[in-house]
Design a protein around this motif. Structure first.
Motif, PDB file in Angstrom:
ATOM      1  N   LEU A  51       0.809  -1.230   0.103  1.00  0.00           N
ATOM      2  CA  LEU A  51      -0.133  -0.074  -0.039  1.00  0.00           C
ATOM      3  C   LEU A  51       0.892   1.241   0.024  1.00  0.00           C
ATOM      4  N   GLY A  52       1.938   1.149   0.754  1.00  0.00           N
ATOM      5  CA  GLY A  52       2.873   2.698   0.694  1.00  0.00           C
ATOM      6  C   GLY A  52       3.339   2.815  -0.571  1.00  0.00           C
ATOM      7  N   PHE A  53       3.862   1.797  -1.166  1.00  0.00           N
ATOM      8  CA  PHE A  53       4.252   1.866  -2.758  1.00  0.00           C
ATOM      9  C   PHE A  53       3.325   2.407  -3.715  1.00  0.00           C
ATOM     10  N   TRP A  54       2.000   1.692  -3.549  1.00  0.00           N
ATOM     11  CA  TRP A  54       1.075   2.206  -4.515  1.00  0.00           C
ATOM     12  C   TRP A  54       0.585   3.775  -4.020  1.00  0.00           C
ATOM     13  N   PHE A  55       0.383   4.260  -2.919  1.00  0.00           N
ATOM     14  CA  PHE A  55       0.183   5.781  -2.613  1.00  0.00           C
ATOM     15  C   PHE A  55       1.520   6.316  -3.285  1.00  0.00           C
ATOM     16  N   ALA A  56       2.709   5.980  -3.185  1.00  0.00           N
ATOM     17  CA  ALA A  56       3.790   6.679  -3.764  1.00  0.00           C
ATOM     18  C   ALA A  56       3.694   6.838  -5.146  1.00  0.00           C
ATOM     19  N   GLN A  57       3.306   5.717  -5.891  1.00  0.00           N
ATOM     20  CA  GLN A  57       3.229   5.717  -7.322  1.00  0.00           C
ATOM     21  C   GLN A  57       1.921   6.338  -7.807  1.00  0.00           C
ATOM     22  N   GLN A  58       1.014   5.860  -7.384  1.00  0.00           N
ATOM     23  CA  GLN A  58      -0.295   5.942  -8.219  1.00  0.00           C
ATOM     24  C   GLN A  58      -1.346   6.687  -7.135  1.00  0.00           C
ATOM     25  N   GLY A  59      -1.635   6.435  -6.144  1.00  0.00           N
ATOM     26  CA  GLY A  59      -2.416   6.814  -5.113  1.00  0.00           C
ATOM     27  C   GLY A  59      -2.553   8.320  -4.716  1.00  0.00           C
ATOM     28  N   ALA A  60      -1.435   8.877  -4.936  1.00  0.00           N
ATOM     29  CA  ALA A  60      -1.518  10.248  -4.653  1.00  0.00           C
ATOM     30  C   ALA A  60      -2.009  10.976  -5.881  1.00  0.00           C
ATOM     31  N   MET A  61      -1.987  10.512  -6.874  1.00  0.00           N
ATOM     32  CA  MET A  61      -2.519  10.977  -8.222  1.00  0.00           C
ATOM     33  C   MET A  61      -3.735  10.913  -8.274  1.00  0.00           C
ATOM     34  N   TYR A  62      -4.349   9.803  -7.962  1.00  0.00           N
ATOM     35  CA  TYR A  62      -5.769   9.604  -8.000  1.00  0.00           C
ATOM     36  C   TYR A  62      -6.543  10.563  -6.826  1.00  0.00           C
ATOM     37  N   VAL A  63      -5.986  10.796  -5.685  1.00  0.00           N
ATOM     38  CA  VAL A  63      -6.522  11.700  -4.873  1.00  0.00           C
ATOM     39  C   VAL A  63      -6.771  13.067  -5.178  1.00  0.00           C
ATOM     40  N   PHE A  64      -5.392  13.513  -5.718  1.00  0.00           N
ATOM     41  CA  PHE A  64      -5.262  14.718  -6.664  1.00  0.00           C
ATOM     42  C   PHE A  64      -6.330  14.914  -7.167  1.00  0.00           C
ATOM     43  N   VAL A  65      -6.704  14.347  -8.367  1.00  0.00           N
ATOM     44  CA  VAL A  65      -7.777  14.488  -9.264  1.00  0.00           C
ATOM     45  C   VAL A  65      -9.046  14.307  -8.624  1.00  0.00           C
ATOM     46  N   ILE A  66      -9.236  13.376  -7.562  1.00  0.00           N
ATOM     47  CA  ILE A  66     -10.458  13.448  -6.921  1.00  0.00           C
ATOM     48  C   ILE A  66     -10.760  14.804  -6.148  1.00  0.00           C
ATOM     49  N   LEU A  67      -9.567  15.331  -5.792  1.00  0.00           N
ATOM     50  CA  LEU A  67      -9.469  16.567  -4.720  1.00  0.00           C
ATOM     51  C   LEU A  67      -9.952  17.922  -5.748  1.00  0.00           C
TER      52      LEU A  67
END
Length: 86
Positions: A51-67
Motif C-alpha cells: 500500500l505504501g508503494f501504491w500511494f507513492a506511485q499512483q494513489g496520490a495522483m488519484y487523490v489529487f484528481v478527486i480533490l
C-alpha cells in the motif's frame, strides 16, 4: 459599496480555507502515505502491491484528481452562496 467589499472578503476567506484543507489532505496522502508512513502501510497489500508503494506511485495522483473535482463542487456551491454564479 461597502457591502460588496465585505461579501468579496468573506468569499475569498472561505475559498482560501477550502484550498488549505484540500492541500493538507493532498500533502498527507502524497508525502504522508508515500514517504512518512510508507513502512507501516507496506504491511498492507492491495492488488498484490504494498500500500505504501501504491500511494507513492499512483494513489496520490488519484487523490489529487478527486480533490480537483471536490474543489470544483465546493466552489460552485460557494459561488451560489455569494451570488457569483453565471
Amino acid at each position: 459599496m461597502m457591502g460588496q467589499k465585505n461579501k468579496a472578503k468573506a468569499y475569498w476567506k472561505e475559498n482560501i480555507r477550502y484550498v488549505l484543507i484540500l492541500l493538507t489532505i493532498w500533502f498527507l496522502v502524497s508525502f504522508g502515505a508515500g514517504v512518512i508512513f510508507k513502512d507501516e502501510l507496506n504491511g498492507i497489500k492491495v492488488g498484490g502491491f504494498k500500500l505504501g508503494f501504491w500511494f507513492a506511485q499512483q494513489g496520490a495522483m488519484y487523490v489529487f484528481v478527486i480533490l480537483i473535482f471536490v474543489y470544483v463542487r465546493l466552489m460552485n456551491k460557494l459561488d451560489k452562496k455569494y451570488g457569483y454564479e453565471d
